[in-house]
Design a protein around this motif. Structure first.
Motif, PDB file in Angstrom:
ATOM      1  N   VAL A   1       0.039  -2.808   1.502  1.00 40.23           N
ATOM      2  CA  VAL A   1       0.691  -2.242   0.429  1.00 40.23           C
ATOM      3  C   VAL A   1       1.884  -3.170  -0.189  1.00 40.23           C
ATOM      4  CG1 VAL A   1       2.166  -0.951  -0.894  1.00 40.23           C
ATOM      5  CG2 VAL A   1       0.284  -0.043   0.667  1.00 40.23           C
ATOM      6  N   GLY A   2       1.692  -3.887  -1.343  1.00 36.35           N
ATOM      7  CA  GLY A   2       2.801  -4.535  -1.590  1.00 36.35           C
ATOM      8  C   GLY A   2       2.589  -6.267  -1.557  1.00 36.35           C
ATOM      9  N   THR A   3       1.478  -6.392  -0.737  1.00 34.95           N
ATOM     10  CA  THR A   3       0.965  -7.849  -0.202  1.00 34.95           C
ATOM     11  C   THR A   3      -0.278  -8.188  -0.880  1.00 34.95           C
ATOM     12  OG1 THR A   3       2.242  -7.875   1.664  1.00 34.95           O
ATOM     13  CG2 THR A   3       0.367  -9.212   1.563  1.00 34.95           C
ATOM     14  N   HIS A   4      -1.158  -7.200  -0.823  1.00 30.56           N
ATOM     15  CA  HIS A   4      -2.675  -7.546  -1.221  1.00 30.56           C
ATOM     16  C   HIS A   4      -3.070  -6.802  -2.626  1.00 30.56           C
ATOM     17  CE1 HIS A   4      -2.971  -8.315   3.163  1.00 30.56           C
ATOM     18  NE2 HIS A   4      -3.370  -9.280   2.758  1.00 30.56           N
ATOM     19  N   GLY A   5      -3.644  -7.718  -3.558  1.00 30.18           N
ATOM     20  CA  GLY A   5      -4.484  -6.837  -4.451  1.00 30.18           C
ATOM     21  C   GLY A   5      -5.755  -6.665  -3.927  1.00 30.18           C
ATOM     22  N   LEU A   6      -6.558  -5.749  -4.550  1.00 24.85           N
ATOM     23  CA  LEU A   6      -7.871  -5.198  -4.252  1.00 24.85           C
ATOM     24  C   LEU A   6      -8.790  -5.101  -5.307  1.00 24.85           C
ATOM     25  CD1 LEU A   6      -6.403  -1.809  -2.728  1.00 24.85           C
ATOM     26  CD2 LEU A   6      -6.878  -4.049  -1.524  1.00 24.85           C
TER      27      LEU A   6
ATOM     28  N   ILE B   1       0.839  -3.116  -7.853  1.00 26.46           N
ATOM     29  CA  ILE B   1       0.465  -1.881  -8.366  1.00 26.46           C
ATOM     30  C   ILE B   1       0.850  -0.683  -7.583  1.00 26.46           C
ATOM     31  CG2 ILE B   1      -1.285  -0.195  -9.587  1.00 26.46           C
ATOM     32  CD1 ILE B   1      -0.282  -2.818 -11.168  1.00 26.46           C
ATOM     33  N   ALA B   2       0.209  -0.654  -6.226  1.00 23.57           N
ATOM     34  CA  ALA B   2       0.666   0.110  -5.296  1.00 23.57           C
ATOM     35  C   ALA B   2       2.014   0.366  -5.173  1.00 23.57           C
ATOM     36  CB  ALA B   2      -0.272  -0.150  -3.976  1.00 23.57           C
ATOM     37  N   LEU B   3       2.820  -0.624  -5.089  1.00 17.02           N
ATOM     38  CA  LEU B   3       4.097  -0.649  -4.714  1.00 17.02           C
ATOM     39  C   LEU B   3       4.938   0.072  -5.731  1.00 17.02           C
ATOM     40  CD1 LEU B   3       5.984  -1.672  -2.443  1.00 17.02           C
ATOM     41  CD2 LEU B   3       6.392  -3.519  -3.627  1.00 17.02           C
ATOM     42  N   GLU B   4       4.765  -0.366  -7.080  1.00 17.84           N
ATOM     43  CA  GLU B   4       5.338   0.417  -8.148  1.00 17.84           C
ATOM     44  C   GLU B   4       5.074   1.759  -8.127  1.00 17.84           C
ATOM     45  OE1 GLU B   4       5.098  -3.738 -11.277  1.00 17.84           O
ATOM     46  OE2 GLU B   4       3.662  -1.914 -11.432  1.00 17.84           O
ATOM     47  N   GLN B   5       3.964   2.190  -7.948  1.00 16.40           N
ATOM     48  CA  GLN B   5       3.415   3.558  -7.820  1.00 16.40           C
ATOM     49  C   GLN B   5       3.667   4.471  -6.923  1.00 16.40           C
ATOM     50  OE1 GLN B   5       2.290   4.919 -10.645  1.00 16.40           O
ATOM     51  NE2 GLN B   5       2.412   3.002 -11.738  1.00 16.40           N
TER      52      GLN B   5
ATOM     53  N   GLU C   1       0.287   5.321  -1.069  1.00 17.74           N
ATOM     54  CA  GLU C   1      -0.109   5.115   0.169  1.00 17.74           C
ATOM     55  C   GLU C   1      -1.503   4.548   0.012  1.00 17.74           C
ATOM     56  OE1 GLU C   1      -0.097   8.703   2.751  1.00 17.74           O
ATOM     57  OE2 GLU C   1       2.103   8.681   2.721  1.00 17.74           O
ATOM     58  N   LYS C   2      -1.915   4.039   1.100  1.00 17.24           N
ATOM     59  CA  LYS C   2      -3.375   3.316   0.794  1.00 17.24           C
ATOM     60  C   LYS C   2      -4.657   4.115   0.326  1.00 17.24           C
ATOM     61  CE  LYS C   2      -2.530  -0.263   4.634  1.00 17.24           C
ATOM     62  NZ  LYS C   2      -2.996  -0.791   5.913  1.00 17.24           N
ATOM     63  N   LYS C   3      -4.661   4.959   0.941  1.00 22.06           N
ATOM     64  CA  LYS C   3      -5.528   6.313   0.515  1.00 22.06           C
ATOM     65  C   LYS C   3      -5.531   6.653  -1.041  1.00 22.06           C
ATOM     66  CE  LYS C   3      -7.430   9.104   3.597  1.00 22.06           C
ATOM     67  NZ  LYS C   3      -7.673  10.404   4.266  1.00 22.06           N
ATOM     68  N   GLN C   4      -4.213   6.875  -1.555  1.00 18.17           N
ATOM     69  CA  GLN C   4      -3.947   7.285  -2.691  1.00 18.17           C
ATOM     70  C   GLN C   4      -4.344   6.042  -3.773  1.00 18.17           C
ATOM     71  OE1 GLN C   4       0.109   8.200  -2.132  1.00 18.17           O
ATOM     72  NE2 GLN C   4      -0.257   9.988  -3.254  1.00 18.17           N
ATOM     73  N   CYS C   5      -3.930   4.802  -3.299  1.00 18.53           N
ATOM     74  CA  CYS C   5      -4.306   3.782  -4.185  1.00 18.53           C
ATOM     75  C   CYS C   5      -5.905   3.585  -4.372  1.00 18.53           C
ATOM     76  CB  CYS C   5      -3.769   2.369  -3.480  1.00 18.53           C
ATOM     77  SG  CYS C   5      -3.971   0.839  -4.527  1.00 18.53           S
ATOM     78  N   ILE C   6      -6.759   3.662  -3.105  1.00 19.25           N
ATOM     79  CA  ILE C   6      -8.086   3.366  -3.199  1.00 19.25           C
ATOM     80  C   ILE C   6      -8.692   4.531  -4.155  1.00 19.25           C
ATOM     81  CG2 ILE C   6     -10.206   3.828  -1.819  1.00 19.25           C
ATOM     82  CD1 ILE C   6      -8.824   1.083  -1.553  1.00 19.25           C
ATOM     83  N   ASP C   7      -8.307   5.688  -3.803  1.00 19.76           N
ATOM     84  CA  ASP C   7      -8.726   6.942  -4.771  1.00 19.76           C
ATOM     85  C   ASP C   7      -8.377   6.743  -6.466  1.00 19.76           C
ATOM     86  OD1 ASP C   7      -9.705   8.101  -2.556  1.00 19.76           O
ATOM     87  OD2 ASP C   7      -8.133  10.051  -2.639  1.00 19.76           O
ATOM     88  N   SER C   8      -7.462   6.294  -6.589  1.00 16.26           N
ATOM     89  CA  SER C   8      -7.110   5.929  -8.117  1.00 16.26           C
ATOM     90  C   SER C   8      -7.812   4.764  -8.567  1.00 16.26           C
ATOM     91  CB  SER C   8      -5.559   5.541  -8.207  1.00 16.26           C
ATOM     92  OG  SER C   8      -5.252   4.985  -9.454  1.00 16.26           O
ATOM     93  N   LEU C   9      -8.078   3.750  -7.583  1.00 17.45           N
ATOM     94  CA  LEU C   9      -9.107   2.551  -7.965  1.00 17.45           C
ATOM     95  C   LEU C   9     -10.346   2.827  -8.229  1.00 17.45           C
ATOM     96  CD1 LEU C   9      -8.869  -0.513  -8.706  1.00 17.45           C
ATOM     97  CD2 LEU C   9      -9.007  -0.847  -6.264  1.00 17.45           C
ATOM     98  N   ILE C  10     -10.931   4.000  -7.532  1.00 14.27           N
ATOM     99  CA  ILE C  10     -12.233   4.357  -7.545  1.00 14.27           C
ATOM    100  C   ILE C  10     -12.370   5.117  -9.164  1.00 14.27           C
ATOM    101  CG2 ILE C  10     -13.871   6.367  -6.962  1.00 14.27           C
ATOM    102  CD1 ILE C  10     -12.812   5.771  -3.899  1.00 14.27           C
TER     103      ILE C  10
END
Length: 204
Positions: free
Chosen positions: A117-122, A142-146, A149-158
């Motif tokens: 989180v905060g380092t990688h784009g996906l 994006i994940a850092l601003e929001q 956590e990793k799973k939350q970010c993946i779910d949002s991206l889906i």
């Protein structure tokens, strides 16, 4: 070595936006050319307090492109053709901030949690049970601003990819994930005006 985003890139985005809005010629870019994947983000405080920035447009390309040829094009596309927002009018320009992101170091992740989180784009890609293809990306910030956590970010991206079904662990494990890093630079309109050594007065 990966190209680094600079204030010159952001200044050129403002140059291009203003030239388009005022039907003027675009000044020549003041930066060296390079082939980069890139995003241009516009934010505004047009209807809020200074310092409270709302997203106004964010579009780019994951395919490396010539900066001199394409940076201005994506500045315009982001300002006028992001389907989430109305096109930016001339009167709003003094309230804008431009961020340029240059992307590099694309790598395949071993699974959907193989990133920081905060380092990688996906970038994610997957198929649903009917064979429909989905893909989407989030920039590293994006994940850092929001505060995800990793799973939350993946779910949002889906969901960002357009998938409307239930997000299950089986689906998460099925998606293909690619990571990247970015360098960013941002310039507000006031900073841009200082750089250009002039102030422009706008009419409503």
């Amino acid at each position: 070595m990966a190209e680094k985003a600079s204030t010159n890139h952001c200044t050129y985005c403002f140059d291009t936006l203003l030239a388009s809005l005022k039907d003027d010629d675009v000044p020549s870019p003041s930066f060296e050319d390079a082939n980069c994947a890139l995003f241009v983000t516009w934010k505004t405080h047009f209807r809020g307090a200074v310092g409270n920035w709302d997203l106004r447009g964010c579009i780019g390309t994951l395919t490396p492109r010539s900066l001199k040829k394409y940076l201005g094009q994506y500045a315009i596309i982001s300002a006028f053709k992001d389907s989430r927002f109305k096109p930016i009018p001339l009167k709003e320009v003094p309230y804008l901030k431009c961020t340029v992101s240059l992307l590099s170091d694309f790598k395949d992740a071993s699974d959907y949690l193989d990133w920081d989180v905060g380092t990688h784009g996906l970038i994610i890609c997957f198929e649903d049970q009917d064979g429909n293809d989905y893909s989407a990306t989030y920039l590293p910030e994006i994940a850092l601003e929001q505060q995800w956590e990793k799973k939350q970010c993946i779910d949002s991206l889906i969901h960002k990819a357009g998938y409307r079904g239930k997000v299950t662990e089986a689906l998460r494990k099925r998606i293909q994930v690619q990571t990247y890093v970015s360098t960013t630079s941002e310039v507000t309109y006031d900073e841009y005006s200082t750089v250009k050594k002039k102030k422009v007065y706008w009419s409503a």
